[in-house]
Design an enzyme around this catalytic site. Structure first.
Site, PDB file in Angstrom:
ATOM      1  N   SER A 212      53.348  -2.660  70.595  1.00 35.89           N
ATOM      2  CA  SER A 212      53.506  -4.201  70.228  1.00 35.89           C
ATOM      3  C   SER A 212      54.304  -4.919  71.556  1.00 35.89           C
ATOM      4  CB  SER A 212      53.999  -4.517  68.959  1.00 35.89           C
ATOM      5  OG  SER A 212      54.027  -5.746  68.584  1.00 35.89           O
ATOM      6  N   ASP A 347      43.478  -7.343  63.793  1.00 34.86           N
ATOM      7  CA  ASP A 347      45.139  -7.566  63.713  1.00 34.86           C
ATOM      8  C   ASP A 347      45.400  -9.127  63.605  1.00 34.86           C
ATOM      9  OD1 ASP A 347      48.045  -7.852  64.653  1.00 34.86           O
ATOM     10  OD2 ASP A 347      47.504  -6.755  66.476  1.00 34.86           O
ATOM     11  N   HIS A 378      47.856  -4.644  62.445  1.00 36.41           N
ATOM     12  CA  HIS A 378      48.724  -4.516  63.433  1.00 36.41           C
ATOM     13  C   HIS A 378      49.954  -3.219  63.453  1.00 36.41           C
ATOM     14  CE1 HIS A 378      51.294  -6.127  66.858  1.00 36.41           C
ATOM     15  NE2 HIS A 378      52.479  -5.817  66.006  1.00 36.41           N
TER      16      HIS A 378
END
Length: 431
Positions: A212, A347, A378
């Site tokens: 991320s 996501d 995610h």
């Protein structure tokens, strides 16, 4: 004899059928909502891959089957990006292990103290090489998060040393030693960790991993300076958004409940900042402190927090300048080591428009593979048969599988092919 008229109330035979029809309609409506919300009709499929046809990429795809085979999430809920994301956010992972590591403290030039956790391998590497994975977690995360612990334990058993950065200010029991905490694209702490590993293990090769926000940091780090790519075998980035400036508008939209996720992440950032308020604001004038804290309390989005607090740590004059300079989109084209970029189509945090960045990059640069799964949410990527997910995720397996493939390539590659050497130079040697 008088006959008395009595009213006899009878139930029409059509009424029970009508009630049954209403029940069936209600059940059908509930089932329809469940099917839609859980995305049960969505098919499973292999990741959608964008890459150039090179000997290295062909070898990697052949040697890392997770990239070409179907990713099959848990049947009942795994096709919902929201549930995958929620389970990651709430639990991290199921049956998370507790790998044993040593915490390192690195003093920085500005008075800050970077920390990372070092985990030695517990198994032999299949090629016998000394490989260290340098890992950068997601926003506000650290080595104690369940998804990090699960991945580290898996990598250790496969023969990898792991160094995991703890984002500055993220660990609740570590005080800040300067008025600065982690930001969206600051690479200083990650660079310090990488430098320590290179000095301490002069024979090791590095595999860079970012999750991320960490994916943005590691790609920016590699692209900032060519020397940062020395001794780097490859890099994997999972679920990053590539450009904060482009993502800014999408985070204010309600489709995929992105605005709600924005609010939740902002609330978490508030807690982290407020837990270090004395270190961060202690040297500022009282009026300035009251103004910044007041804006922080009323903020409902990450952008408001970034504008009122985060950009000022590095002296950016505006939010636009902060996002421009801290996004890896302006540096990632300088990365020449093999680079695997992984995203999920469902996501809820990364808008589809942002995925043109890795797709275009992979089409232009021979060292890049872009893998887009249909499901995974995610940082979820849970696998399982029907209901219960497995402890290891597709994400864990694909990173280690890609790393193993890269190590095998380095062992058996033709003499003219080195990473990141271009094919043109190889052709020249063969001619």
């Amino acid at each position: 004899m008088n006959t008395q008229n009595t009213d006899v109330h009878t139930i029409s035979p059509e009424l029970p059928a009508m009630f049954d029809g209403m029940k069936l309609a209600a059940v059908a409506t509930v089932l329809y909502i469940l099917v839609r919300c859980l995305n049960l009709k969505s098919p499973t499929a292999p990741p959608d891959l964008t890459y150039q046809d090179t000997p290295l990429n062909r070898f990697l795809l052949k040697s890392c089957p997770q990239l070409t085979k179907e990713y099959i999430p848990p049947l009942l809920w795994g096709k919902s990006g929201h549930l995958q994301t929620a389970l990651y956010g709430k639990l991290g992972r199921v049956s998370s292990p507790h790998p044993s590591g040593v915490r390192k403290y690195l003093p920085m030039q500005d008075g800050a103290t970077a920390t990372f956790d070092l985990f030695e391998p517990v198994g032999d590497h299949r090629t016998g090489d000394d490989i260290t994975m340098v890992i950068c977690p997601g926003i506000g995360n650290h080595s104690e998060k369940h998804y990090i612990r699960t991945f580290v334990d898996y990598a250790q058993k496969d023969g990898y040393r792991c160094a995991v950065l703890n984002h500055l200010g993220a660990l609740p029991n570590i005080e800040l030693t300067s008025p600065r905490m982690f930001t969206y694209g600051c690479t200083w702490e990650f660079a310090a960790m990488v430098g320590y590993i290179k000095r301490t293990y002069p024979q090791t090769q590095l595999m860079v991993v970012g999750f991320s926000l960490g994916g943005n940091i590691v790609c920016k780090f590699l692209g900032e300076n060519r020397t940062n790519q020395e001794r780097v075998l490859c890099c994997v980035s999972v679920c990053q958004g590539y450009s904060a400036l482009r993502a800014q508008e999408t985070f204010l939209q309600w489709d995929q409940f992105r605005r709600f996720y924005n609010f939740l992440m902002a609330d978490n950032m508030k807690k982290i900042i407020l837990s270090h308020r004395h270190s961060l604001f202690g040297g500022s004038p009282v009026k300035r402190i009251d103004l910044d804290i007041g804006r922080l309390y009323t903020a409902t989005s990450l952008m408001q927090i970034d504008d009122s607090i985060m950009r000022k740590f590095h002296g950016h004059s505006s939010l636009k300048e902060y996002y421009e300079k801290e996004s890896c989109v302006h540096y990632i084209h300088n990365v020449n080591v093999p680079l695997l970029l992984v995203n999920s189509a469902d996501d809820p945090l990364v808008h589809d428009s942002l995925l043109t960045i890795p797709r275009t990059l992979a089409a232009k640069k021979p060292n890049v593979i872009f893998s887009l799964t249909l499901h995974g949410g995610h940082l979820g990527f849970f696998e399982g048969a029907v209901l219960f997910p497995q402890p290891l995720t597709w994400m864990d397996k694909v990173i280690v599988g890609y790393a193993n493939a890269m190590c095998q390539w380095e062992k058996q590659k033709p003499p003219c092919q080195s990473v990141p050497q271009s094919e043109s130079s190889c052709a020249e040697e063969q001619s």
